[in-house]
Design a protein around this motif. Sequence first.
Motif, PDB file in Angstrom:
ATOM      1  N   GLU A 230      67.218  82.509  13.200  1.00 55.35           N
ATOM      2  CA  GLU A 230      67.354  81.107  13.265  1.00 55.35           C
ATOM      3  C   GLU A 230      67.175  81.254  11.360  1.00 55.35           C
ATOM      4  N   GLN A 231      66.300  81.976  10.653  1.00 56.91           N
ATOM      5  CA  GLN A 231      66.310  82.130   9.537  1.00 56.91           C
ATOM      6  C   GLN A 231      67.403  82.213   8.995  1.00 56.91           C
ATOM      7  N   GLU A 232      68.832  82.392   9.237  1.00 51.77           N
ATOM      8  CA  GLU A 232      69.837  82.716   8.611  1.00 51.77           C
ATOM      9  C   GLU A 232      70.593  81.300   8.912  1.00 51.77           C
ATOM     10  N   LYS A 233      70.555  80.560   9.707  1.00 51.89           N
ATOM     11  CA  LYS A 233      71.061  78.635  10.123  1.00 51.89           C
ATOM     12  C   LYS A 233      70.498  78.729   9.358  1.00 51.89           C
ATOM     13  N   ARG A 234      68.695  78.144   8.903  1.00 55.05           N
ATOM     14  CA  ARG A 234      67.695  77.714   8.095  1.00 55.05           C
ATOM     15  C   ARG A 234      68.222  77.534   6.898  1.00 55.05           C
ATOM     16  N   LEU A 235      68.335  78.861   6.898  1.00 58.69           N
ATOM     17  CA  LEU A 235      69.223  78.971   4.864  1.00 58.69           C
ATOM     18  C   LEU A 235      70.699  78.394   4.366  1.00 58.69           C
ATOM     19  N   ALA A 236      71.257  78.572   5.134  1.00 57.51           N
ATOM     20  CA  ALA A 236      72.323  78.385   5.662  1.00 57.51           C
ATOM     21  C   ALA A 236      72.660  76.419   5.068  1.00 57.51           C
ATOM     22  N   LEU A 237      71.822  75.675   5.737  1.00 63.96           N
ATOM     23  CA  LEU A 237      71.566  74.608   5.785  1.00 63.96           C
ATOM     24  C   LEU A 237      70.770  74.313   4.566  1.00 63.96           C
ATOM     25  N   GLU A 238      69.423  74.943   3.788  1.00 64.34           N
ATOM     26  CA  GLU A 238      69.112  74.986   3.036  1.00 64.34           C
ATOM     27  C   GLU A 238      70.430  75.189   1.810  1.00 64.34           C
ATOM     28  N   ILE A 239      70.437  76.323   1.687  1.00 64.85           N
ATOM     29  CA  ILE A 239      72.220  76.578   0.852  1.00 64.85           C
ATOM     30  C   ILE A 239      72.807  75.154   0.589  1.00 64.85           C
TER      31      ILE A 239
ATOM     32  N   ASP B 175      72.089  72.132   1.638  1.00 67.02           N
ATOM     33  CA  ASP B 175      71.724  70.934   1.528  1.00 67.02           C
ATOM     34  C   ASP B 175      71.349  70.862  -0.950  1.00 67.02           C
ATOM     35  N   ASP B 176      71.343  71.795  -1.105  1.00 72.65           N
ATOM     36  CA  ASP B 176      71.043  72.279  -2.410  1.00 72.65           C
ATOM     37  C   ASP B 176      72.961  72.469  -2.661  1.00 72.65           C
ATOM     38  N   THR B 177      73.633  72.342  -2.424  1.00 75.37           N
ATOM     39  CA  THR B 177      74.919  72.485  -3.271  1.00 75.37           C
ATOM     40  C   THR B 177      75.655  71.006  -3.463  1.00 75.37           C
TER      41      THR B 177
ATOM     42  N   LYS C 236      76.227  66.277  -6.325  1.00 72.21           N
ATOM     43  CA  LYS C 236      75.272  64.736  -6.574  1.00 72.21           C
ATOM     44  C   LYS C 236      74.652  64.505  -7.940  1.00 72.21           C
ATOM     45  N   SER C 237      74.324  65.796  -8.453  1.00 68.80           N
ATOM     46  CA  SER C 237      73.838  66.026  -9.116  1.00 68.80           C
ATOM     47  C   SER C 237      74.874  65.609 -10.763  1.00 68.80           C
TER      48      SER C 237
ATOM     49  N   GLU D 128      67.239  70.073 -14.068  1.00 68.70           N
ATOM     50  CA  GLU D 128      66.793  70.061 -12.426  1.00 68.70           C
ATOM     51  C   GLU D 128      68.177  70.575 -11.815  1.00 68.70           C
ATOM     52  N   MET D 129      69.420  70.615 -12.573  1.00 65.11           N
ATOM     53  CA  MET D 129      70.288  70.909 -11.833  1.00 65.11           C
ATOM     54  C   MET D 129      70.163  72.881 -11.815  1.00 65.11           C
ATOM     55  N   ASP D 130      69.390  73.337 -13.219  1.00 68.00           N
ATOM     56  CA  ASP D 130      69.805  74.264 -13.199  1.00 68.00           C
ATOM     57  C   ASP D 130      68.448  75.589 -12.453  1.00 68.00           C
ATOM     58  N   ASN D 131      67.199  74.545 -12.055  1.00 69.11           N
ATOM     59  CA  ASN D 131      66.064  75.428 -11.353  1.00 69.11           C
ATOM     60  C   ASN D 131      66.507  74.113 -10.223  1.00 69.11           C
ATOM     61  N   MET D 132      68.024  74.098  -8.898  1.00 74.70           N
ATOM     62  CA  MET D 132      68.384  73.410  -7.899  1.00 74.70           C
ATOM     63  C   MET D 132      68.554  74.861  -7.757  1.00 74.70           C
ATOM     64  N   GLU D 133      69.497  75.672  -8.675  1.00 79.96           N
ATOM     65  CA  GLU D 133      70.690  76.828  -9.191  1.00 79.96           C
ATOM     66  C   GLU D 133      70.265  77.862  -9.060  1.00 79.96           C
TER      67      GLU D 133
END
Length: 178
Positions: A52-61, A63-65, A70-71, A90-95
Amino acid sequence: QLVALQQVDHEIYNIKKELARAPQEIEELETEFSGLEERRARVVEKLDHLKEQEKRLALEIDDDTARIKKSKSKMLMVENSREYQAMSREMDNMERSNRTREEEKTVLMEELQRQTAIFEELDGSHAESKESLDGKRASLQTRLDEYNAELDKLMDRRGEAKKDIPAPVLSRYEFIRE
């Protein structure tokens, strides 16, 4: 005659002792097996949680990508240096956040592999233990049946042996034996 009766009683005593010990053997095996099942269930629970954690992290990654892309496209439309610097930060923080999540995902994958190896080992032990338990149950049941048949024969022999002993002597023998 009393000696013959005593020998029969001794054999009966030994068989009854074995009959009493047999359930304890099964209980010990079942306790060991249930402990193994508990460990196996905990590992399965851990594996599910890690997945479950792996799926959550993959989704977050992901989304951030997508947000970074977009940025970057918005950055082309920036009109002044102040907006450019804000977007750049903002992009640096996201990366940075994305890299942290990637590292977390790597650690998570390593733990997932370790738990999977433990599960496979426990699963093999579980299967062996279950087969062993079933085999020992069947073997024990066979032994119990044999003991009960032998006990019936011995009780018949005991009846034959005490038939010829006078009642007062037999009464005294029973008192001493008890």
